[in-house]
Design an enzyme around this catalytic site. Structure first.
Site, short mmCIF file in Angstrom:
data_model
loop_
_atom_site.label_atom_id
_atom_site.label_comp_id
_atom_site.label_asym_id
_atom_site.label_seq_id
_atom_site.Cartn_x
_atom_site.Cartn_y
_atom_site.Cartn_z
N GLU A 265 0.85 -1.20 0.00
CA GLU A 265 0.00 0.00 0.00
C GLU A 265 0.87 1.24 0.00
O GLU A 265 1.82 1.30 0.79
CB GLU A 265 -0.92 -0.01 1.24
CG GLU A 265 -1.88 -1.20 1.22
CD GLU A 265 -2.77 -1.30 2.46
OE1 GLU A 265 -2.68 -0.41 3.33
OE2 GLU A 265 -3.53 -2.26 2.56
N HIS A 284 -7.72 1.49 1.89
CA HIS A 284 -7.66 1.10 3.31
C HIS A 284 -8.49 2.05 4.19
O HIS A 284 -7.97 2.62 5.15
CB HIS A 284 -6.20 1.04 3.79
CG HIS A 284 -6.02 0.15 4.99
ND1 HIS A 284 -4.91 -0.65 5.16
CD2 HIS A 284 -6.81 -0.08 6.08
CE1 HIS A 284 -5.03 -1.31 6.30
NE2 HIS A 284 -6.17 -0.99 6.87
N1 LIG Z 1 -9.61 -2.31 6.42
C1 LIG Z 1 -9.71 -1.74 7.59
O1 LIG Z 1 -9.85 -0.53 7.71
C2 LIG Z 1 -9.68 -2.62 8.83
C3 LIG Z 1 -10.21 -2.13 10.03
C4 LIG Z 1 -10.22 -2.97 11.14
C5 LIG Z 1 -9.70 -4.25 11.06
N2 LIG Z 1 -9.17 -4.70 9.89
C6 LIG Z 1 -8.65 -6.08 9.79
O2 LIG Z 1 -9.71 -6.96 10.11
C7 LIG Z 1 -9.20 -8.05 10.89
C8 LIG Z 1 -10.31 -8.56 11.80
O3 LIG Z 1 -10.64 -7.56 12.77
P1 LIG Z 1 -11.49 -7.92 14.07
O4 LIG Z 1 -11.67 -6.67 14.85
O5 LIG Z 1 -12.70 -8.71 13.71
O6 LIG Z 1 -10.44 -8.86 14.83
P2 LIG Z 1 -10.72 -9.95 15.94
O7 LIG Z 1 -9.41 -10.20 16.58
O8 LIG Z 1 -11.90 -9.56 16.78
O9 LIG Z 1 -11.16 -11.26 15.08
C9 LIG Z 1 -10.30 -11.96 14.22
C10 LIG Z 1 -10.78 -13.40 14.18
O10 LIG Z 1 -10.04 -14.10 13.16
C11 LIG Z 1 -9.92 -15.45 13.62
N3 LIG Z 1 -8.88 -16.18 12.88
C12 LIG Z 1 -7.55 -16.27 13.12
N4 LIG Z 1 -6.95 -17.09 12.21
C13 LIG Z 1 -7.95 -17.51 11.38
C14 LIG Z 1 -7.98 -18.38 10.25
N5 LIG Z 1 -6.87 -18.97 9.79
N6 LIG Z 1 -9.17 -18.59 9.63
C15 LIG Z 1 -10.30 -18.00 10.09
N7 LIG Z 1 -10.33 -17.18 11.17
C16 LIG Z 1 -9.17 -16.94 11.80
C17 LIG Z 1 -9.61 -15.30 15.11
O11 LIG Z 1 -9.86 -16.50 15.80
C18 LIG Z 1 -10.57 -14.16 15.50
O12 LIG Z 1 -11.80 -14.66 15.98
C19 LIG Z 1 -8.02 -7.44 11.66
O13 LIG Z 1 -7.04 -8.41 11.96
C20 LIG Z 1 -7.49 -6.38 10.73
O14 LIG Z 1 -6.41 -6.92 10.00
C21 LIG Z 1 -9.14 -3.91 8.79
#
Ligand SMILES: NC(=O)c1ccc[n+]([C@@H]2O[C@H](COP(=O)([O-])OP(=O)(O)OC[C@H]3O[C@@H](n4cnc5c(N)ncnc54)[C@H](O)[C@@H]3O)[C@@H](O)[C@H]2O)c1
Length: 316
Positions: A265, A284
């Site tokens: 990015e 993003h």
């Molecule tokens: N684009 C954006 O602006 C933005 C904003 C917020 C979060 N995010 C991304 O979104 C992701 C998720 O956020 P969240 O708040 O839900 O996080 P979170 O920690 O609440 O949930 C992540 C989930 O993914 C699961 N996980 C781990 N490995 C896995 C796999 N191999 N297969 C399936 N599930 C798996 C975990 O067990 C967990 O329940 C973050 O890690 C971040 O990278 C992006």
């Protein structure tokens, strides 16, 4: 002596002002782009606050010296070497949940746009064209199946919104056992990854980028998608093989994709995604709205202040 806090990326001004009442704050939303100055300013601070662009590892961690806390204005921790930070006695605090609604609404919005395909005709209609026949083949969301990979804060909220719109929701998350009560409470059915890919009309990614999840959605997994299915990636770019996705879109095997995150990015010129059809690209911002910035910033300001207070109490 007043403790110092360094903030290297944008934060809601009210939260910065709140911190400045009790701490000496240096807030510069562009500091992330001047690594030498960032390193200099990191020396002697008690806390560092970053978004997703500041790489907190190696030299920067060493420069942080006796700092106590790293606040992350967001959720994914792949820009922070958490193990090394914790090894140095630093607490890493993400804003879990505070931007979930912004991301969940992005998922629903892009699912509508991609399934229907009819909302981007303003230029043609304004120019006197009338592409009604061409746009009459759009699909609805109601009754379709949404497959969530990752069922944490954002996955769960996306499921709630989707169910409200009449979608069936299935999800894959290896950390949640099939017998957990959460599934029934959420009205979501757990699935193995292979089963989910073959069943979903829309696949949305909500898992962290880890060595084990890098390129999880590669050419072989894309081949398991239902013909015409849609992929939405708001998680991390490294989770999807972008060249394989571009190929699947160009071959018409997928119905479309929305990508908010990329392996690199900004997306470099000449990316294979540049001329792929039915593709929505955003910089993003899925988790960034006016409201979520306020919530994320307030949560991190409170948590960092509390952690510094706690550390001072222990030291006293
Ligand atoms: N684009 C954006 O602006 C933005 C904003 C917020 C979060 N995010 C991304 O979104 C992701 C998720 O956020 P969240 O708040 O839900 O996080 P979170 O920690 O609440 O949930 C992540 C989930 O993914 C699961 N996980 C781990 N490995 C896995 C796999 N191999 N297969 C399936 N599930 C798996 C975990 O067990 C967990 O329940 C973050 O890690 C971040 O990278 C992006």
């Amino acid at each position: 002596m007043t403790q110092r806090i360094l903030i290297t990326e944008f934060m809601d001004e009210a939260a910065v002002a709140q911190l400045a009442r009790d701490f000496e704050v240096h807030y510069d939303p562009t500091l992330v782009d001047r690594p030498a100055e960032l390193l200099e300013r990191a020396a002697g601070v008690a806390a560092l606050i970053v978004r997703n662009r500041t790489q907190v590892r190696g030299e920067l961690l060493a420069a942080l010296g006796a700092a106590k806390v790293i606040g992350r204005l967001g959720v994914g921790l792949d820009n922070i070497d958490v193990a090394a930070a914790e090894g140095r006695g630093l607490r890493v605090i993400p804003a879990t949940g505070a931007n979930a609604l912004a991301v969940a609404e992005y998922v629903i919005a892009t699912a509508f746009l991609l399934r229907r395909g009819a909302f981007l005709s303003s230029t043609a209609v304004a120019a006197g064209q009338w592409p009604r026949a061409a746009l009459s083949d759009g699909g609805e969301l109601g009754g379709r199946t949404l497959g969530l990979i990752g069922f944490g804060s954002i996955g769960q909220l996306s499921a709630r919104l989707a169910r409200g719109l009449g979608l069936k929701v299935i999800a894959h998350d290896p950390a949640i056992s099939d017998s957990a009560e959460l599934w029934a409470q959420a009205g979501v059915a757990p699935r193995a990854l292979d089963a989910l890919l073959g069943e979903a009309d829309i696949v949305s990614l909500h898992l962290p980028l880890l060595p084990s999840t890098r390129n999880l959605i590669d050419a072989a997994r894309l081949a398991q998608f239902n013909p015409g299915a849609i992929l939405i990636n708001t998680a991390r770019g490294g989770v999807v093989d972008e060249a394989a996705l571009a190929e699947a879109l160009k071959a018409g095997r997928l119905g479309g994709a929305a990508l908010d995150v990329f392996g690199e990015e900004p997306l470099p010129a000449g990316s294979p995604l540049a001329d792929a059809p039915n593709l929505i690209l955003t910089p993003h911002i899925a988790g960034v709205t006016r409201e979520s910035n306020t919530r994320v910033s307030a949560l991190i300001a409170d948590a960092v202040a509390a952690a510094l207070q706690e550390a001072s109490n222990v030291a006293a």
